[in-house]
Scaffold this motif. Structure first.
Motif: not given
Length: 300
Positions: A31-39
């Protein structure tokens, strides 16, 4: 450029080494990967993502993440051990996960990365032969195998890296931190052999702690615990030069943010994602400047 930036669970302290530290829940990390914009993300250690390929793909889809591939520690230098069957088994799941990069590490056979034996000539011949065998097996199913030079493995030092470049056809994972700690200037390697680099792990490094590892004053694990790996832009790796050399050769692989972290306990507050966010923003800035400079050079 941002579509080629990926994460790795080790930046959240999730690691395959026994006793490494507190292991965060996969759902939080993804979830935190997505929060910082990682794809996209690398697989992480066994058990981080579901083992069944379809379940793994579904989990990543839930978090809107693409699978890059995985860090794969293998015993490659022992003459009576054949790593290819294990590789074939791993590759069976790559198609369902739509992953394209197999990141190899030539482990010693011991736990952890604090020491390593010396290879004899037979060991080197075995290792180099296995690298090319695995590269060919991976290519059969459309996966690109790369070798990750890594502290505490059989390919660590500058001499080790040069021997691999001269003695095999394997592409490299340019891990900017492990190369620096092992005695290779990652910016210079990128300048000298960009055509051999097919995957990139971006780390920044506290050079003072790295020197303590190099001269034996601290173990690798102790230095990581003390913060040897820094967010991009806050250490001593020339990230700008590295990306400039790669972009000049039209590098189209992943930039994986991978700052090895050890959590001694469950984090309070924001946690390790704060450092990942710093690295993401720095990398995006460097990529934007590099792209603009390439355009200027092209116009001239």
């Amino acid at each position: 450029m941002s579509s080629k930036i990926a994460g790795a669970p080790i930046s959240w302290g999730v690691c395959e080494v026994p006793g490494w530290g507190f292991q965060l829940d996969p759902a939080r990390v993804l979830a935190e990967m997505g929060e910082v914009g990682l794809t996209a993300t690398e697989f992480g250690p066994a058990g981080f993502l579901p083992a069944a390929p379809d379940e793994m793909a579904a989990t990543l889809d839930t978090h809107h993440l693409e699978a890059v591939g995985g860090f794969t520690p293998l015993l490659l230098h022992v003459p009576d051990h054949d790593p290819v069957p294990e590789v074939r088994e791993l590759l069976a799941g790559y198609a369902a996960a739509r992953a394209g990069t197999l990141v190899l590490s030539s482990i010693t056979g011991q736990d952890g990365y604090d020491s390593r034996p010396q290879l004899d000539e037979l060991g080197w011949r075995t290792l180099l032969t296995n690298l090319d065998r695995i590269g060919a097996v991976a290519a059969e199913v459309g996966v690109h195998a790369v070798l990750h030079p890594h502290v505490g493995t059989m390919v660590e030092t500058g001499d080790d890296v040069q021997r691999v470049l001269a003695g095999s056809e394997i592409a490299l994972c340019l891990d900017t931190g492990h190369l620096l700690i092992g005695g290779t200037d990652p910016a210079e390697l990128t300048r000298q052999a960009p055509e051999r680099i097919a995957h990139t792990h971006l780390k920044d490094v506290d050079a003072g702690l790295a020197r303590q590892v190099q001269d034996g004053r601290r173990s690798y694990t102790e230095a990581v615990r003390l913060g040897m790996y820094r967010p991009l832009g806050l250490g001593d790796v020339d990230v700008t030069a590295i990306i400039g050399h790669l972009q000049a050769r039209d590098y189209d692989g992943w930039y994986v943010l991978e700052q090895d972290t050890i959590l001694t306990e469950a984090p309070t507050g924001v946690g390790p994602v704060a450092d990942v966010h710093t690295s993401v923003e720095h990398l995006r800035s460097v990529l934007t400047r590099s792209s603009a400079n390439s355009g200027v050079r092209g116009d001239g």
